[in-house]
Structure formats: structure tokens, C-alpha cells
Design an enzyme around this catalytic site. Sequence first.
Site, PDB file in Angstrom:
ATOM      1  N   ASP A   1     -14.194 -13.601  63.407  1.00 45.88           N
ATOM      2  CA  ASP A   1     -15.538 -13.912  62.934  1.00 45.88           C
ATOM      3  C   ASP A   1     -15.486 -15.352  62.438  1.00 45.88           C
ATOM      4  O   ASP A   1     -14.793 -15.658  61.465  1.00 45.88           O
ATOM      5  CB  ASP A   1     -15.903 -12.960  61.797  1.00 45.88           C
ATOM      6  CG  ASP A   1     -17.272 -13.247  61.186  1.00 45.88           C
ATOM      7  OD1 ASP A   1     -17.900 -14.264  61.542  1.00 45.88           O
ATOM      8  OD2 ASP A   1     -17.695 -12.455  60.321  1.00 45.88           O
ATOM      9  N   VAL A   2     -16.211 -16.265  63.100  1.00 42.01           N
ATOM     10  CA  VAL A   2     -16.105 -17.680  62.753  1.00 42.01           C
ATOM     11  C   VAL A   2     -16.639 -17.981  61.354  1.00 42.01           C
ATOM     12  O   VAL A   2     -16.388 -19.061  60.818  1.00 42.01           O
ATOM     13  CB  VAL A   2     -16.817 -18.584  63.788  1.00 42.01           C
ATOM     14  CG1 VAL A   2     -16.140 -18.480  65.145  1.00 42.01           C
ATOM     15  CG2 VAL A   2     -18.301 -18.254  63.890  1.00 42.01           C
TER      16      VAL A   2
ATOM     17  N   ALA B   1     -30.453 -24.358  61.468  1.00 46.11           N
ATOM     18  CA  ALA B   1     -29.017 -24.359  61.736  1.00 46.11           C
ATOM     19  C   ALA B   1     -28.669 -25.354  62.841  1.00 46.11           C
ATOM     20  O   ALA B   1     -27.697 -26.120  62.725  1.00 46.11           O
ATOM     21  CB  ALA B   1     -28.555 -22.961  62.120  1.00 46.11           C
ATOM     22  N   LYS B   2     -29.458 -25.366  63.902  1.00 53.10           N
ATOM     23  CA  LYS B   2     -29.163 -26.264  65.020  1.00 53.10           C
ATOM     24  C   LYS B   2     -29.409 -27.726  64.651  1.00 53.10           C
ATOM     25  O   LYS B   2     -28.690 -28.623  65.097  1.00 53.10           O
ATOM     26  CB  LYS B   2     -30.009 -25.864  66.232  1.00 53.10           C
ATOM     27  CG  LYS B   2     -29.617 -24.532  66.851  1.00 53.10           C
ATOM     28  CD  LYS B   2     -28.152 -24.481  67.239  1.00 53.10           C
ATOM     29  CE  LYS B   2     -27.823 -23.275  68.098  1.00 53.10           C
ATOM     30  NZ  LYS B   2     -26.383 -23.213  68.448  1.00 53.10           N
TER      31      LYS B   2
ATOM     32  N   TYR C   1     -32.812 -20.439  62.871  1.00 57.89           N
ATOM     33  CA  TYR C   1     -32.085 -20.980  64.027  1.00 57.89           C
ATOM     34  C   TYR C   1     -32.320 -22.480  64.177  1.00 57.89           C
ATOM     35  O   TYR C   1     -31.385 -23.252  64.400  1.00 57.89           O
ATOM     36  CB  TYR C   1     -32.540 -20.237  65.281  1.00 57.89           C
ATOM     37  CG  TYR C   1     -31.774 -20.539  66.540  1.00 57.89           C
ATOM     38  CD1 TYR C   1     -30.509 -19.990  66.762  1.00 57.89           C
ATOM     39  CD2 TYR C   1     -32.332 -21.338  67.544  1.00 57.89           C
ATOM     40  CE1 TYR C   1     -29.822 -20.243  67.944  1.00 57.89           C
ATOM     41  CE2 TYR C   1     -31.653 -21.589  68.721  1.00 57.89           C
ATOM     42  CZ  TYR C   1     -30.401 -21.042  68.919  1.00 57.89           C
ATOM     43  OH  TYR C   1     -29.717 -21.294  70.087  1.00 57.89           O
ATOM     44  N   ALA C   2     -33.580 -22.912  64.026  1.00 55.27           N
ATOM     45  CA  ALA C   2     -33.911 -24.331  64.148  1.00 55.27           C
ATOM     46  C   ALA C   2     -33.217 -25.148  63.064  1.00 55.27           C
ATOM     47  O   ALA C   2     -32.674 -26.227  63.328  1.00 55.27           O
ATOM     48  CB  ALA C   2     -35.425 -24.531  64.067  1.00 55.27           C
TER      49      ALA C   2
ATOM     50  N   SER D   1     -29.435 -27.184  70.058  1.00 57.88           N
ATOM     51  CA  SER D   1     -30.500 -26.581  70.853  1.00 57.88           C
ATOM     52  C   SER D   1     -31.747 -27.440  70.751  1.00 57.88           C
ATOM     53  O   SER D   1     -31.945 -28.163  69.765  1.00 57.88           O
ATOM     54  CB  SER D   1     -30.816 -25.175  70.329  1.00 57.88           C
ATOM     55  OG  SER D   1     -32.000 -24.660  70.903  1.00 57.88           O
TER      56      SER D   1
ATOM     57  N   GLY E   1     -17.417 -18.054  70.759  1.00 55.34           N
ATOM     58  CA  GLY E   1     -18.531 -17.363  71.395  1.00 55.34           C
ATOM     59  C   GLY E   1     -18.367 -17.332  72.898  1.00 55.34           C
ATOM     60  O   GLY E   1     -19.336 -17.458  73.645  1.00 55.34           O
ATOM     61  N   ALA E   2     -17.119 -17.129  73.361  1.00 50.87           N
ATOM     62  CA  ALA E   2     -16.804 -17.325  74.776  1.00 50.87           C
ATOM     63  C   ALA E   2     -16.671 -16.040  75.576  1.00 50.87           C
ATOM     64  O   ALA E   2     -16.237 -16.070  76.725  1.00 50.87           O
ATOM     65  CB  ALA E   2     -15.515 -18.145  74.905  1.00 50.87           C
TER      66      ALA E   2
END
Length: 252
Positions: A62-63, A156-157, A153-154, A141, A12-13
Site C-alpha cells: 500500500d503506497v 491531488a493531481k 482527485y483534481a 491528469s 499501480g502496475a
Amino acid sequence: MTDPARIAIVTGAARGIGAAVAHRLAQDGHRIAVLDLDAAACEPVAEAIVAAGGEAIALGADVADETAVQSAVDACAERLGPPTVLINNAGITRDNLLFKMTTADWDSVMGVHLRGSFLMSRAVQRWMVQEGWGRIVSMSSTSALGNRGQANYAAAKAGLQGFTKTLAIELGRFGITVNAVAPGFIATDMLEATAARLGKPYDELLAEFAADIPVGRTGTVDDIAAAVSFFVREEASFTTGQTLYVAGGPRC
């Protein structure tokens, strides 16, 4: 004494936090594989590193794609050398309240954050074991602690934090440390997308966030890059399985 040069893959760089981390690790003396979905999008970051006197290549993958991940890691090993530093930064958001969230929204976020970090870590760890040294840093995060409209998202993080602790236990005896950095409110294009979703001007949203942060400002991508740089250092070899909240205050 400076740390020896290592080969680092940063996912993601192409922009944002990932690009800042790639630049910082290059400044620290590491050779960098700048990885994102599209290699062409990574070229400006790689070129800037080279122009500054570093060594970098651009890779596309694609990771969440097992074959693509293996091909990218193999390409890094062939072109730069054995990768012994991995920064799992690739991420996306598909925010919505639970009753509006689609299965595709859930699966895509899990795929990039969790499956992607798993596939990248599994592919790179064999090189780390072979070299007897390694550093894996995954981007969590403050949302891991819960955030309205971010159930996917929560989750996953938060999952990445458990993943980090487990890998630290499994890989420690091979000289590999595994840690996570959990940013708070960082001024990036992802936060701009949040402002758009909320229907607020970006500057206004930043000011609102800053008002609740003890240090009185939102974070920058360089703040996160500095934390990653610490975990990668030789002198951080006794720190593993940890999540460092970089959020401008103790309330996360």
C-alpha cells in the site's frame, strides 16, 4: 547507443496505465518491479514481461503505508538492484460533488496519490543519489485543471505537479530528473467506472469524449507509456520539472 539497463519501480502496475508502462519500460531494456496492493495481482504482468525476454518481479504494498513502502523498495534493491527509475502511477477515484463527498473519500484519494508519491519518492531517491542518476515520473491528469465531481482527485493531481517541480529543484544536482505526465481521456477501467457513475454505456461515453478531442479519438494506455518512456531516457536529461499533457489536443 541504447540507454543502459536500469531498475524501475512502477506503482499501480497490476493493470491499465501502470501495466502498459511496465511493459514499455521492459521493452526499453529496464528491469521492472511491478508494484500494486497485492503482489499476486502483479504476477501476470511480471510473468508476461519475463515471457517476452525481460526481467521483472511482483511486489505488494500500500503506497500510503510508510512501512510497506520501505519494505517494497528494500525488496526491489535486494532482488533486482538499486532502483533508479520510479513511476508514481498508483491512484484511485472517489468521485462525488463536494456536498456529498465524505472525509474518507477525500483522505483516501490524497493518501494514495500524494502521500503515496511522497513516500515512494523519498524511499527511492536515496538509491538515485547514491548512483548519481535517477528518473521520477508521476502521473497527474487533465483533471488537475478542475473537473466537476472530482474535488479530491483534481486537488491531488494538481498537488503532484507542485511536488514534481519542487523535487526537480531539490534533486537536479544529483543527476535526477522529475517530471509528470497528465493523461486526458484514456480508455481504462477507471474510465469505465466513470461511465457507470454517470449511468452511461462505456462506448457512448468514449464517443462523446472523442468528439471533443482534436485528434478525434480517446487515448490509449500505450500513448501514456510512450510519454513516460521519453522522460526516462538518457537523452531527456535536460528536461525536468515539467508536466506533459497527453490529451489529444491543446485544450486541457
